[in-house]
Design a protein around this motif. Structure first.
Motif: not given
Length: 454
Positions: A17-20, A60-66, A100-103
């Motif tokens: 999960s660290l790699l997510r 929130e639980a899925e922690q998407c950064r995109l 801290g998000l990317r589009a």
């Protein structure tokens, strides 16, 4: 002094999960901004940023950064973009940067497939020119917040179909490629569209498949049949590109009454070399319970992956004590979208006979994700002296060396002395803060996988 072999044990399965949080890979959300009014398209009662905040809370639980960001230009069909619109675009991207998000960025006009209201070609080209000038002036912001630009503008939702007017595809594609800053990847909807792109730009153009169902379907990006040359060409191109995908909405029953087989979907994602996939589609949108939610309870064993040609590392299925752990289809999909980089071995050769270097770091990397780390095109060895001075030494590296399943070995000459700390960074050349953690038990600080002291 004898050569030194450094310990680089693999991550235990429960630590993956660290790699997510690695950049430019994984599940993505969807968000909308209609320039002019500033509302979220399809949700006019909300501002665009309020809608984004709601999606971040929902997932929130899925922690998407995109986030796939649709920028709708529908209020500018009959006029150029004004300062107000460009300021809205800038403000939204700056908000993404703060979060801290990317589009995954797409511009579009037509919000429905009814062919009633759309721009003429001259207006699209005018807007593309304005946006290109804006991107050139704000290149740093673009590189830091945009993972990939999709070649939208044309047709319903920017998907290159159901347009109110006919457009010259080659003209639009040439303009879009000129608009995108150098080094920014681009995606097109289908292989026939890719074939119309400027030949000198094709190396950075991947695909976004907006109807993935785990089996070949007429709306897929390859636009071919299982057995024909076009499908093979698509596979060969995709494995060297940055690709995105999405399933149909959960309410869509066109394919098999809405049922999508989980294992077949994994094989499809591997075949398409997917870096990113929509979590907003076919999960639990609109309060429903759809395929991806079902996959959270669907067990997965490595023999199934081997049968379907899906990549994995043995460590993924083992805990720290070497005991088997349970995996689901959803787990595996979440963890293998994009890249998964393993440091297989690492040695420091001493007494290098050179006036400029004292040591040589030799190491091997392997990728067991679906896709190569396309945007992370810099690989460097970092040396930090005891005084705190940091030096970096670039490796001769191209992301194509790390396509799925491939091993790549590197020898990097460095200057170091006893007591110096060394590490390896795999990072974005134009946004160096974006760097990948390896699938190894190593400290990861400041975007660097720390190997220890010499």
């Amino acid at each position: 002094m004898a050569d030194q072999r450094l310990s680089v044990p693999p991550l235990a399965g429960e630590a993956y999960s660290l790699l997510r949080q690695n950049p430019d890979r994984g599940f993505r959300l969807e968000a909308y901004l209609r320039l002019g009014s500033g509302c979220a398209a399809f949700h006019p009662e909300q501002t665009a940023l309020d809608y984004l905040e709601g999606q971040l809370r929902e997932y929130e639980a899925e922690q998407c950064r995109l986030v796939q960001l649709y920028i709708y230009l529908s209020e500018y069909l009959d006029r150029p973009l004004d300062t107000h619109a460009l300021n809205q675009l800038q403000g939204y991207l700056e908000a993404l940067r703060r979060k801290g998000l990317r589009a995954v960025l797409r511009f579009a006009y037509e919000e429905e497939a009814n062919r009633r209201h759309g721009p003429v070609t001259a207006r699209i080209l005018e807007h593309i020119g304005q946006l290109g000038d804006w991107m050139a002036r704000h290149a740093r912001l673009v590189y830091e917040t945009v993972a990939v630009l999709q070649a939208g503008f044309y047709g319903a939702w920017g998907e290159w179909h159901s347009a109110a007017h006919h457009h010259n595809a080659k003209k639009l594609l040439n303009a879009i490629c000129q608009m995108a800053p150098a080094g920014l990847p681009i995606q097109v909807r289908t292989l026939p569209v890719w074939e119309k792109t400027p030949s000198e730009q094709r190396g950075r153009i991947g695909f976004h498949d907006d109807y993935l169902v785990g089996a070949h379907f007429k709306w897929n990006s390859d636009r071919g049949h299982f057995w024909n040359r076009r499908r093979r060409t698509f596979w060969e191109l995709s494995r060297l590109r940055f690709n995105d995908g999405e399933m149909p909405w959960g309410r869509d029953k066109l394919y098999q009454n809405g049922h999508i087989d989980g294992i077949q979907m994994l094989a499809c994602c591997a075949e398409h070399s997917l870096a990113t996939l929509s979590l907003a589609h076919n999960y639990r949108e609109e309060g429903g319970s759809y395929n991806m939610l079902r996959w959270q309870g669907e067990p997965l064993v490595k023999e199934q992956l081997a049968l379907y040609g899906c990549p994995y590392d043995e460590s993924y299925f083992l805990d720290a004590a070497g005991n088997p752990i349970k995996r689901t289809v959803f787990d595996y999909l979440c963890d293998h979208l994009g890249y998964q980089i393993h440091l297989l071995d690492c040695r420091v050769h001493c007494d290098v006979k050179s006036n400029n270097f004292t040591h040589e770091l030799c190491f091997t990397l392997q990728n067991t994700g679906f896709a190569l780390p396309y945007t992370l095109s810099c690989l460097a060895v970092q040396v930090v002296g005891q005084s705190g001075v940091c030096r970096e030494y670039r490796a001769s590296y191209q992301p194509a060396q790390l396509v799925t399943g491939e091993k790549a070995s590197f020898m990097v000459p460095i200057r170091a002395q006893q007591g110096d700390t060394i590490g390896i960074r795999l990072f974005h050349p134009l946004a160096p803060g974006l760097a990948a953690r390896f699938a190894n038990v190593l400290p990861f600080e400041g975007g660097c996988n720390l190997l220890g002291r010499i």
